[in-house]
Design a protein around this motif. Structure first.
Motif, short mmCIF file in Angstrom:
data_model
loop_
_atom_site.label_atom_id
_atom_site.label_comp_id
_atom_site.label_asym_id
_atom_site.label_seq_id
_atom_site.Cartn_x
_atom_site.Cartn_y
_atom_site.Cartn_z
N SER A 6 0.83 -1.20 0.00
CA SER A 6 0.00 0.00 0.00
C SER A 6 0.87 1.26 0.00
N MET A 7 1.94 1.22 0.80
CA MET A 7 2.84 2.38 0.85
C MET A 7 3.54 2.58 -0.49
N MET A 8 3.93 1.48 -1.15
CA MET A 8 4.57 1.61 -2.45
C MET A 8 3.62 2.20 -3.48
N GLN A 9 2.37 1.76 -3.45
CA GLN A 9 1.38 2.31 -4.38
C GLN A 9 1.11 3.78 -4.10
N GLU A 10 1.02 4.12 -2.80
CA GLU A 10 0.80 5.52 -2.44
C GLU A 10 2.01 6.37 -2.81
N ASN A 11 3.19 5.80 -2.65
CA ASN A 11 4.41 6.49 -3.03
C ASN A 11 4.42 6.77 -4.53
N LEU A 12 4.00 5.78 -5.32
CA LEU A 12 3.94 5.95 -6.77
C LEU A 12 2.98 7.07 -7.14
N ARG A 13 1.79 7.08 -6.53
CA ARG A 13 0.80 8.11 -6.84
C ARG A 13 1.31 9.49 -6.44
N PHE A 14 1.91 9.57 -5.25
CA PHE A 14 2.37 10.87 -4.76
C PHE A 14 3.49 11.42 -5.63
N SER A 40 -6.85 9.58 -15.73
CA SER A 40 -5.73 9.22 -14.87
C SER A 40 -6.10 7.96 -14.11
N GLY A 41 -5.09 7.25 -13.63
CA GLY A 41 -5.37 6.03 -12.90
C GLY A 41 -4.13 5.14 -12.78
N GLN A 42 -4.36 3.92 -12.33
CA GLN A 42 -3.29 2.95 -12.16
C GLN A 42 -3.71 1.63 -12.81
N PHE A 43 -2.72 0.86 -13.27
CA PHE A 43 -2.98 -0.51 -13.69
C PHE A 43 -1.70 -1.32 -13.50
#
Length: 550
Positions: free
Chosen positions: A36-44, A255-258
């Motif tokens: 979760s932190m890695m994904q949040e880091n990517l978004r930020f 925008s988004g993630q995949f």
């Protein structure tokens, strides 16, 4: 001996099973938190990079919009459209100004002024003013005058093919508000490598910045120097996955993630459009590091179970000290950051282990976020000031003074008090530019602005050119207005020293003031009244004032 052995087995079993369950739960929860932190880091990181690029776009927009307001440029564009012969000195002055701006901006390739027929009016480059095919690439959206940065294109510069993008903004006639031309900045795509190199990504992270034609503005990991192509086979494979996703997605304002797999590794992609352009940004992280961390924790569990019979208490102590506490500190700190919106918080864990390294990375990210937040706040304050003040006089600009007067009229209507709106126009202002040059003309404008600011007990703004607009609230008598206007006239008659002749010259002006009690007043009514009063002063022979006091 058997009893001791049995007790040992009972103790081992009773301790091992709860420990195994506890360790398993902790590992699963930690894996979830880490991912979760890695994904949040990517978004930020993605949003921070986009914010930086959009801040650059806004800075270019503000700079270009300021250039479009120059009266000399307006006159030159009109001359180009009319087919009349432009003043060579004026064109030379504009060319020099553009060249100066280019030399003070390392990232600018060239700076052009063109009319709506795409004739070059002035340029930082030494070329003739003729219709050029340099701008055949112009995006149709930019033709309405709104600021936009185009897709990438190539043209021959200094004997070499150079890939550039063009920043456009329209030049609008100050009187009719019709578009008459454009200011164009050409920026090498290599400049955008800076945003890629300054982006902090996880191991094997990639950044792609592409235009509407899928041309790479910049691409690769932060350590690579290439900006417009991909040479690594793995990077190309990732890009193919991105293009497949794009083909199934409407890229406009999306925008988004995949997620996908390449060469056995799982990747996460965050993508978003870049405002003021038709570009999109893609930032990837390799989740294999997350998988390695999960495997490491499984090995740790097996080792713990194997040695529990010998060092059960030690293992319990180590788990508490090395895993539970650091994870609690990390998650607790991040939770407090989210709740308090305070990026100054730091994880109080500096051990030289995996979670210590993770803590350091998160602390570095928080430090970056804190610095970026401070920068954004400072830049927002700067933009607010810049959008309200006229750059030459530091008075309110046209939009700001109109908004201020609107508010004062509404207050006068609410309180049923008298309000006065006035226009000041410098008489025969063109003579200053003609006789003494534009620098002396600018001094005159700044001088008049200072006199109004010091002696008008209200708000003052520059309406454009040599015209000023002011407003007095809660006026108690006609005498009050006349006293202030007389003081202004006395100061203007005293004038200022002409730097060329050394003689003091007075500044003749025509002033019109319209005053009325507030009830159902509105902006256009008051401004038209003040404008009519100013023209009445002109008809009286100029260098005087006319007060319409109802």
């Amino acid at each position: 001996m058997k009893i001791k052995h049995t007790l040992y087995i009972i103790l081992l079993t009773a301790s091992l099973i709860p420990l195994y369950i506890f360790a398993s739960v902790m590992i699963v929860q930690n894996n979830k938190n880490t991912k979760s932190m890695m994904q949040e880091n990517l978004r930020f990181i993605s949003e921070s990079t986009i914010s930086s690029i959009e801040s650059f776009c806004e800075a270019r927009r503000d700079t270009i919009d300021m250039i479009t307001q120059y009266e000399m440029i307006q006159d030159a564009v009109h001359s180009s459209l009319d087919g009349s012969i432009s003043d060579d000195d004026s064109i030379s002055y504009i060319n020099n100004m553009l060249w100066e701006r280019k030399t003070h901006c390392d990232f600018l390739q060239s700076l052009f002024i063109i009319d709506t027929n795409f004739n070059i009016v002035a340029s930082s480059e030494n070329i003739t003013a003729s219709t050029s095919d340099y701008f055949a690439h112009a995006d149709s959206d930019s033709l309405n005058g709104n600021f936009i940065i185009s897709d990438a294109y190539q043209r021959l510069i200094d004997g070499e093919m150079t890939t550039v993008v063009a920043a456009y903004s329209g030049i609008f006639d100050l009187n009719t508000q019709n578009i008459i031309g454009y200011v164009v900045e050409e920026i090498p795509t290599s400049y955008f490598d800076n945003y890629r190199s300054n982006t902090t990504l996880w191991e094997n992270g990639l950044l792609y910045l592409i235009d509407n034609n899928n041309f790479f503005i910049t691409a690769g990991n932060p350590d690579e120097s290439t900006s417009d192509s991909l040479t690594d086979a793995n990077d190309n494979a990732i890009w193919q996955k991105i293009t497949e996703h794009l083909s199934c997605t409407n890229r406009s304002n999306t925008s988004g993630q995949f997620y996908f797999n390449v060469s056995g590794n799982e990747y996460a992609i965050y993508y978003a459009p870049v405002h003021y352009t038709d570009w999109m940004i893609f930032i990837t992280i390799d989740l294999s590091s997350y998988q390695k961390m999960k495997t490491a924790y499984r090995i740790l569990l097996g080792t713990t179970v194997l040695w529990t019979s010998v060092v059960l208490l030690l293992v319990h102590y180590l788990i508490t000290k090395k895993i539970t506490k650091p994870v609690h500190l990390i998650s607790g700190t991040l939770e407090n950051v989210q709740l308090q919106k305070n990026y100054a918080l730091r994880i109080p864990y500096d051990k030289n282990d995996e979670l210590g390294n993770l803590s350091n990375k998160i602390n570095a990210l928080l430090a970056y976020a804190e610095a970026n937040e401070v920068h954004q706040q400072e830049y927002q304050r700067y933009l607010t000031k810049k959008t309200q003040l006229d750059p030459m006089t530091q008075l309110f600009n046209k939009n700001a003074i109109e908004n201020k007067i609107h508010a004062m009229i509404e207050q006068a209507n609410d309180t049923h008090t008298r309000i006065a709106v006035g226009f000041l126009d410098i008489d025969n202002f063109r003579d200053y530019n003609t006789l003494y040059g534009h620098q002396e003309g600018d001094r005159v404008i700044r001088f008049v602005a200072s006199i109004l600011k010091e002696n008008i007990d209200g708000i003052v703004g520059r309406n454009g050119g040599d015209e000023f607009l002011f407003c007095l609230a809660a006026v108690d008598s006609k005498t009050t207005i006349e006293n202030e206007i007389r003081t202004v006239f006395e100061k203007l008659q005293e004038g200022l020293i002409n730097l060329e002749t050394g003689e003091r010259m007075s500044i003749p002006c025509s002033i019109g003031i319209f005053a009325e009690n507030g009830s159902q007043l509105h902006y256009s009514y008051m401004v038209q009244g003040a404008d009519a009063a100013m023209y009445q002063a002109k008809e009286l022979g100029k260098n005087t004032y006319y007060l319409n006091y109802n």
